[in-house]
Design an enzyme around this catalytic site. Structure first.
Site, short mmCIF file in Angstrom:
data_model
loop_
_atom_site.label_atom_id
_atom_site.label_comp_id
_atom_site.label_asym_id
_atom_site.label_seq_id
_atom_site.Cartn_x
_atom_site.Cartn_y
_atom_site.Cartn_z
NE ARG A 231 89.73 58.42 -23.78
CZ ARG A 231 90.80 57.65 -23.89
NH1 ARG A 231 91.03 56.70 -22.99
NH2 ARG A 231 91.64 57.81 -24.90
CD GLU A 260 84.41 63.54 -9.41
OE1 GLU A 260 83.86 63.36 -10.52
OE2 GLU A 260 85.25 64.44 -9.20
CG HIS A 272 95.37 56.85 -18.44
ND1 HIS A 272 95.36 57.94 -19.28
CD2 HIS A 272 94.92 55.81 -19.18
CE1 HIS A 272 94.91 57.58 -20.46
NE2 HIS A 272 94.63 56.29 -20.43
CB ALA A 275 98.02 51.98 -23.28
#
Length: 387
Positions: A231, A260, A272, A275
């Site tokens: 995360r 940033e 991301h 998964a």
């Protein structure tokens, strides 16, 4: 007939487990008994009174108001391990991308278009700027040895790395699966001080938020490579950027791009993808649906983030499930209420998790609404269900 609301596109392999004779499933259920969700945010959603459980097809539940659900007696399930192999493969890719400058090299090679016969010579002349170390013989620290962390640690051992693992909450199941060659780190400091690569695999909560910060980075070896496939909030962005600029951190690989971090040298920002495989989506959907069905039909709880795991198998007769506060004398009040009605408890299980507890009871004979109302009237009881 159970009503199931889906808030995202859910794999048919999962939804096909719902018996159409007993379940209505779709995106327009007005009074759902259960919700199946992937990434849709539920924080601004008004939770219907009918809702008994939410099944998250994935591990993270940051998109679900878990505390509110606990207050209302709504069980929140997740699917730990269902996407573990997919994430593990991306972490291994991240290790390679953090060691070898593959992405800059590919981008540079693209600039040679139009050089004709000179491309081969230019490649040989320019490849030195992208040299990076091999993984074999290097030390990897894995913080968090859940389903994903164990797979990463074991795979890294097969790549010839020396692996340090740290997890103060290591489960018995995870311990059985972990390679005996993994070095047991007694604390994160041991990992920070010894490892060339560090991969973080812990949930985001009040205790882990910002755990990779300036103080932690000071303890790390110069030129360390840090990977975050868990995360974004686990890493303090400002501190990481400062460490990258100073050369203390050689490369930062994250599966959670932020404004940033984009375009910063030595940051590998992956959108991301951990998964994002069809196999993972199928596995998560199936696991979520089966857990939700088992709760709605049998009252069993497995892999809940807000309530304990309690299972009495498939029900044979009447079964009562009671979600209640974890306070003294609750169990005795529940059982006494049942016994005063001359009803016999054939089997029972009670467990707690934090401020909440769950009691599941198999009852001999028929159970009417009056006994459920009496249990519900006990101070501290949140929800009573008959299965």
């Amino acid at each position: 007939m159970y009503q199931i609301l889906t808030l995202n596109k859910i794999s048919p392999l999962g939804l096909d487990h719902f018996d159409k004779a007993k379940y209505q499933c779709g995106g327009e259920q007005a009074a759902p008994d259960g919700i199946v969700v992937r990434s849709a945010s539920m924080h601004d959603m008004e939770l219907p009174v009918s809702l008994k459980a939410i099944a998250r097809a994935g591990a993270g539940v940051n998109n679900i108001p878990v505390d509110v659900c606990s207050e209302k007696g709504i069980v929140v399930f997740n699917t730990p391990g269902a996407n573990a192999n997919a994430v593990k493969e991306m972490v291994i890719a991240g290790l390679l991308l953090s060691a070898r400058k593959v992405i800059p090299a590919i981008e540079w090679a693209g600039t040679l278009k139009g050089q004709g016969d000179q491309v081969g010579k230019l490649v040989e002349k320019g490849k030195g700027q992208f040299v990076g170390p091999e993984l074999a013989g290097k030390k990897l620290g894995v913080i968090g040895l859940g389903a994903i962390g164990v797979l990463v640690a074991n795979c890294a051992r097969h790549l010839g790395m020396k692996v340090y693992g740290y997890d103060p909450y290591l489960s018995v199941d995870a311990a059985w699966k972990l390679s005996r060659d993994v070095v047991h780190a007694k604390n994160v400091k041991e990992i920070y001080e010894n490892c060339d690569f560090i991969s973080v695999h812990v949930p985001l909560n009040a205790g882990t938020k910002g755990m990779i910060n300036s103080e932690a980075i000071k303890l790390m070896r110069p030129g360390v490579r840090v990977l975050n496939f868990s995360r974004d909030g686990l890493v303090e962005s400002a501190d990481m950027l400062e460490a990258l600029a100073a050369g203390k951190v050689e490369r930062y690989v994250t599966d959670f791009p932020t404004e940033e971090m984009l375009g910063v040298e030595n940051v590998v920002a992956i959108p991301h993808l951990g998964a994002s495989t069809p196999e993972s989506e199928d596995n998560c959907a199936e696991m979520a649906v089966l857990q939700l069905m088992d709760y709605l039909e049998n009252g069993n709880i497995v892999n809940s983030v807000n309530l304990p795991s309690v299972s009495l198998g498939q029900k044979q007769g009447a079964r009562i499930g009671v979600i209640h506060k974890n306070i003294p004398n609750m169990l005795s009040q529940i059982t006494q209420t049942i016994s005063t009605e001359n009803m016999n408890i054939a089997n029972m299980m009670n467990k707690s998790k934090g401020d909440h507890a769950y009691t599941l009871l198999d009852i001999e004979g028929a159970v009417g609404q009056p006994i459920l109302d009496k249990i519900k009237a006990i101070d501290g009881v949140i929800r009573v269900s008959l299965y």
